[in-house]
Design an enzyme around this catalytic site. Structure first.
Site, PDB file in Angstrom:
ATOM      1  CE  LYS A 249      -3.418  -1.153  -0.198  1.00 16.42           C
ATOM      2  NZ  LYS A 249      -3.721  -1.936  -1.658  1.00 16.42           N
TER       3      LYS A 249
ATOM      4  CG  HIS B 269       4.513  -5.977  -1.132  1.00 16.75           C
ATOM      5  ND1 HIS B 269       4.556  -4.772  -1.570  1.00 16.75           N
ATOM      6  CD2 HIS B 269       3.226  -6.645  -1.621  1.00 16.75           C
ATOM      7  CE1 HIS B 269       3.486  -4.701  -2.290  1.00 16.75           C
ATOM      8  NE2 HIS B 269       2.265  -6.058  -2.608  1.00 16.75           N
TER       9      HIS B 269
ATOM     10  CB  SER C 154      -3.628   2.205   1.299  1.00 10.38           C
ATOM     11  OG  SER C 154      -3.420   2.074   0.690  1.00 10.38           O
TER      12      SER C 154
HETATM   13  P1  A3P Z   1      -4.868   4.600  -1.356  1.00 10.78           P
HETATM   14  O1  A3P Z   1      -5.815   3.307  -0.904  1.00 10.78           O
HETATM   15  O2  A3P Z   1      -4.644   5.451  -0.730  1.00 10.78           O
HETATM   16  O3  A3P Z   1      -5.927   4.999  -2.600  1.00 10.78           O
HETATM   17  P2  A3P Z   1       0.181  -0.179  -3.740  1.00 10.78           P
HETATM   18  O4  A3P Z   1       0.012  -0.514  -4.625  1.00 10.78           O
HETATM   19  O5  A3P Z   1       1.348  -0.066  -2.929  1.00 10.78           O
HETATM   20  O6  A3P Z   1      -0.917  -1.211  -3.030  1.00 10.78           O
HETATM   21  O7  A3P Z   1      -0.595   1.116  -2.948  1.00 10.78           O
HETATM   22  C1  A3P Z   1      -2.187   1.484  -3.360  1.00 10.78           C
HETATM   23  C2  A3P Z   1      -1.866   2.424  -2.888  1.00 10.78           C
HETATM   24  O8  A3P Z   1      -1.097   3.596  -4.179  1.00 10.78           O
HETATM   25  C3  A3P Z   1      -3.923   3.118  -2.996  1.00 10.78           C
HETATM   26  O9  A3P Z   1      -3.707   4.613  -2.662  1.00 10.78           O
HETATM   27  C4  A3P Z   1      -3.663   3.367  -4.481  1.00 10.78           C
HETATM   28  O10 A3P Z   1      -4.987   4.701  -4.754  1.00 10.78           O
HETATM   29  C5  A3P Z   1      -2.476   4.333  -4.497  1.00 10.78           C
HETATM   30  N1  A3P Z   1      -2.077   4.224  -6.230  1.00 10.78           N
HETATM   31  C6  A3P Z   1      -2.018   4.213  -6.678  1.00 10.78           C
HETATM   32  N2  A3P Z   1      -1.896   4.389  -7.857  1.00 10.78           N
HETATM   33  C7  A3P Z   1      -1.543   6.012  -8.184  1.00 10.78           C
HETATM   34  C8  A3P Z   1      -1.467   7.201  -8.986  1.00 10.78           C
HETATM   35  N3  A3P Z   1      -1.214   6.531 -10.109  1.00 10.78           N
HETATM   36  N4  A3P Z   1      -1.242   8.279  -7.765  1.00 10.78           N
HETATM   37  C9  A3P Z   1      -1.710   8.466  -6.435  1.00 10.78           C
HETATM   38  N5  A3P Z   1      -1.981   7.319  -5.980  1.00 10.78           N
HETATM   39  C10 A3P Z   1      -2.072   5.996  -6.688  1.00 10.78           C
END
Ligand code: A3P
Length: 287
Positions: A44, A99, A129
């Site tokens: 996340k 991860h 998140s």
């Molecule tokens: P939120 O749940 O706060 O919206 P991961 O890919 O490590 O699982 O992280 C997911 C988080 O990254 C989510 O956060 C997601 O919305 C955010 N995310 C993914 N792509 C993004 C982008 N292009 N710009 C901003 N946030 C992004």
């Protein structure tokens, strides 16, 4: 099997998509190649965002591949049972996501010239998140009440273990020439400048037009609309996006809307305890 966890060297993994055997193989047998690029994060923290950025840098800003190949094939999570097969069979140069905490990472990496890009995010936003993600990601246990889940998160009693240990472990590689780190907050604040820094680290400079292509196609809006990275192709038994989305809000500071003052202060206290004495400064330290 659904929602069941097993422990591997003291870290929890959901049984539905990981196995002890797979983790052992990754750690001891996986052959890292010198031209591999690893996208490493605590969950996340912006994994799929960085994956998209790295795919787009590779294609010099051309979105064709990002719009036709699912991200889990472009940059497989090699610690999952399926991701390991994909990572093994992908052609070089490979992009691999992970991860894993550093102590469980492929041993062969440490004798290689492969590169790691490590993305870190404000742990309060990571927690929020993850709280939402755990409600829609079927392999994970239901998080229950936020307060109770917060306690588990701060104790590291969640898949992939403690955020603090993960960050302290990986940040120990600072200064190594094949290690680059960046924060989610920097990506938010200056995506173009961040992409330029990433290109420099990779030794792949891009011209202005290619940079435009990366920045445009790695925006939250573009990614939310792209089936190949918004996980709408993921089977419902793994991810149920009817209640919330994988690409949920994509902002910094959402924790302010979700944590009480007492929860936030408790978080700060544990953060200070865990991070004291480290020569590390993050954008959120000033908040
Ligand atoms: P939120 O749940 O706060 O919206 P991961 O890919 O490590 O699982 O992280 C997911 C988080 O990254 C989510 O956060 C997601 O919305 C955010 N995310 C993914 N792509 C993004 C982008 N292009 N710009 C901003 N946030 C992004």
């Amino acid at each position: 099997m659904f929602k069941e966890y097993f422990q591997y060297k003291g870290i929890s993994f959901p049984r539905l998509i990981y196995s002890e055997r797979g983790l052992r193989e990754v750690e001891n047998e996986f052959q890292v190649r010198d031209d591999d690029v690893f996208n490493v994060t605590y969950q996340k923290s912006g994994t799929v965002w960085m994956l998209e950025i790295l795919s787009l840098i590779h294609s010099k800003g051309d979105p064709s591949q990002c719009r036709t190949v699912p991200n889990w094939n472009r940059g497989p999570w090699y610690e999952t049972v399926l991701g390991l097969q994909t990572a093994r069979s992908n052609q070089s140069p490979r992009l691999i996501s992970s991860h894993l905490p550093i102590q469980l990472f492929a041993k062969s990496f440490f004798q290689s010239k492969a590169k790691v890009l490590y993305t870190v995010r404000n742990p309060k936003d990571v927690f929020v998140s993850l709280y939402h993600f755990a409600q829609i990601f079927r392999p994970y246990k239901e998080p229950g009440q936020l307060d109770q889940f917060l306690e588990q998160f701060l104790e590291g009693d969640v898949p992939f273990g403690s955020w603090f240990d993960h960050v302290k472990g990986w940040m120990g590689l600072r200064g190594h020439e094949n290690f680059f780190w960046i924060t989610y907050e920097e990506l938010q604040q200056d995506l173009r400048g961040s992409v330029e820094r990433i290109c420099q680290f990779l030794g792949k400079p891009l011209d202005a037009r290619a940079l435009d292509g990366v920045v445009e196609n790695a925006s939250f809006q573009a990614m939310k609309q792209n089936k190949m990275c918004n996980f709408s192709l993921a089977p419902r038994f793994l991810l149920d996006q009817t209640q919330s989305s994988f690409l949920r809000k994509g902002i910094t500071g959402d924790w302010k809307n979700q944590l009480t003052t007492a929860q936030s202060e408790n978080f700060d206290r544990i953060y200070r305890e865990q991070m004291q004495g480290l020569d590390l400064s993050f954008p959120w330290d000033q908040l």
